[in-house]
Write a protein that holds these residues in place. Structure first.
Motif, PDB file in Angstrom:
ATOM      1  N   TRP A  87       0.810  -1.216   0.000  1.00 54.55           N
ATOM      2  CA  TRP A  87       0.000   0.000   0.000  1.00 54.55           C
ATOM      3  C   TRP A  87       0.847   1.271   0.000  1.00 54.55           C
ATOM      4  O   TRP A  87       0.378   2.325   0.395  1.00 54.55           O
ATOM      5  N   THR A  88       2.097   1.133  -0.428  1.00 54.05           N
ATOM      6  CA  THR A  88       2.952   2.295  -0.660  1.00 54.05           C
ATOM      7  C   THR A  88       2.785   2.716  -2.119  1.00 54.05           C
ATOM      8  O   THR A  88       2.070   2.073  -2.902  1.00 54.05           O
ATOM      9  N   ALA A  89       3.459   3.822  -2.495  1.00 54.43           N
ATOM     10  CA  ALA A  89       3.388   4.270  -3.891  1.00 54.43           C
ATOM     11  C   ALA A  89       3.906   3.190  -4.834  1.00 54.43           C
ATOM     12  O   ALA A  89       3.345   2.970  -5.925  1.00 54.43           O
ATOM     13  N   ALA A 123       1.797   1.346  -7.814  1.00 60.58           N
ATOM     14  CA  ALA A 123       2.309   1.363  -9.190  1.00 60.58           C
ATOM     15  C   ALA A 123       2.361  -0.050  -9.758  1.00 60.58           C
ATOM     16  O   ALA A 123       2.038  -0.286 -10.927  1.00 60.58           O
ATOM     17  N   TRP A 124       2.745  -1.004  -8.911  1.00 66.16           N
ATOM     18  CA  TRP A 124       2.786  -2.419  -9.340  1.00 66.16           C
ATOM     19  C   TRP A 124       1.382  -2.924  -9.648  1.00 66.16           C
ATOM     20  O   TRP A 124       1.157  -3.625 -10.654  1.00 66.16           O
TER      21      TRP A 124
END
Length: 376
Positions: free
Chosen positions: A176-178, A182-183
């Motif tokens: 749940w990070t940037a 993106a993935w």
């Protein structure tokens, strides 16, 4: 004194069995034993008119539950003395449990009220109830976001897709990070239906994140109102308590002074030990879990901060203006809680048990600080 004299002058007691669309009322004359009953739609004016025709000085009661405090507030505004009884304290004889219907339930309430065997629930005013609803909505938004993220991650897992990127040090990046988002957005499936499902789950998670952020801003704005700000800012001086959890505590309590001591506040949250004792045998078990489930979870989560934090006082946040005496008391509480947690771990107390014990004591410190601000 006024309430006591009112009870002495009251001879008629009315039990109300309240449902979403109907109300069953039973009036008991304690002097003659006469019982009268009536059925209404959910209409406070009709109930008030009937109660006034029976006895203008009658006292009414209904059980706490999903119908909330709306009927009590409406009846009180019409001059009818009405209280809400704690349903958890309504102990019915076993013989009466097989005779359950609306009339019997209402009569039971009237008889319990006539002998003073009803534990009254504290009724918040409209502003306090609205503030409570706001923090509970935020709690719902957090749960919704958790479910949305879980559905998305498990959908990807069913297709053998798991985020496992690492940083320069070889450590796995967190979800749940940037980088994780993106993935997720880079994923495509050979079947269009799966792409549509992925898009739906992404949109749902994004919407849940926006809802949660919007409600957090609303809670912070509510907590900054003059009625709440001093208490919220003072409770925030305890480590593990941020603005939203402090707002939870202040809004749910309404008035800390309604609890006679810290122990009763902890009991209201359900953080006191259960007990099974008889004769010379004294046995204590786990916490009762009987009370405000929402605050219990907030305090248990907050207590984990004392596992590794320093005993030094907490720095003030921007715009935070606590009561000076409350801040000093909070600094004392932080030192006490950090030391107690360390001592329990040294004795070999299980970490979860130690955390709940810390949460109970944290609740007591919150009560003390809130009460100090109210009295100041």
């Amino acid at each position: 004194m006024e309430r006591g004299s009112l009870m002495l002058n009251t001879t008629t007691f009315v039990g109300l069995d309240v449902h979403a669309r109907s109300i069953k009322a039973v009036a008991l004359d304690a002097m003659t034993g006469e019982v009268r009953s009536a059925t209404f739609g959910y209409d406070a004016a009709e109930v008030a008119g009937w109660v006034s025709s029976v006895d203008p000085s009658a006292k009414c009661v209904y059980e706490s539950g999903v119908t909330g405090f709306d009927l009590q507030k409406r009846l009180s505004s019409m001059g009818i003395d009405c209280v809400v009884g704690a349903v958890s304290k309504m102990i019915k004889p076993s013989a009466d449990r097989r005779r359950k219907n609306d009339r019997n339930d209402a009569e039971f309430l009237a008889r319990m009220l006539s002998v003073g065997n009803v534990v009254e629930v504290w009724v918040p005013d409209d502003e306090c109830e609205a503030a409570r609803d706001l923090t509970r909505a935020l709690d719902d938004a957090r749960e919704d976001l958790k479910r949305c993220k879980q559905r998305l991650s498990k959908f990807l897992l069913r297709h053998g897709l798991v985020f496992s990127e690492t940083n320069a040090k070889g450590q796995r990046k967190k979800n749940w990070t940037a980088a994780h988002w993106a993935w997720i957005r880079s994923i495509s499936f050979p079947d269009k239906a799966d792409d549509e499902v992925l898009a739906y789950y992404i949109d749902a998670a994004r919407q849940a994140m926006e809802d949660k952020a919007r409600l957090e801003r609303l809670v912070e704005a509510e907590a900054s109102k003059p009625r709440w700000k001093k208490r919220v800012d003072s409770v925030r001086c305890l480590k593990g308590i941020d603005v939203t959890s402090a707002a939870d505590l202040v809004f749910e309590a309404g008035e800390f002074s309604r609890f006679k001591n810290a122990r009763s506040f902890a009991a209201w949250i359900g953080l006191t030990p259960s007990e099974h004792s008889s004769g010379e045998s004294v046995r204590q078990g786990g916490i009762t879990k009987a009370g405000n489930k929402h605050l219990r979870r907030v305090l248990v989560e907050s207590a984990w901060h004392y596992l590794g934090c320093s005993p030094h006082s907490k720095d003030l946040a921007k715009g935070q203006a606590p009561d000076p005496g409350a801040r000093r008391h909070a600094a004392k509480g932080v030192r006490r809680l950090v030391g107690r947690r360390a001592a329990m771990l040294e004795r070999g107390v299980h970490k979860n048990k130690a955390n709940v014990a810390t949460a109970r004591e944290l609740a007591c410190w919150c009560w003390a600080i809130g009460r100090m601000v109210e009295n100041g």
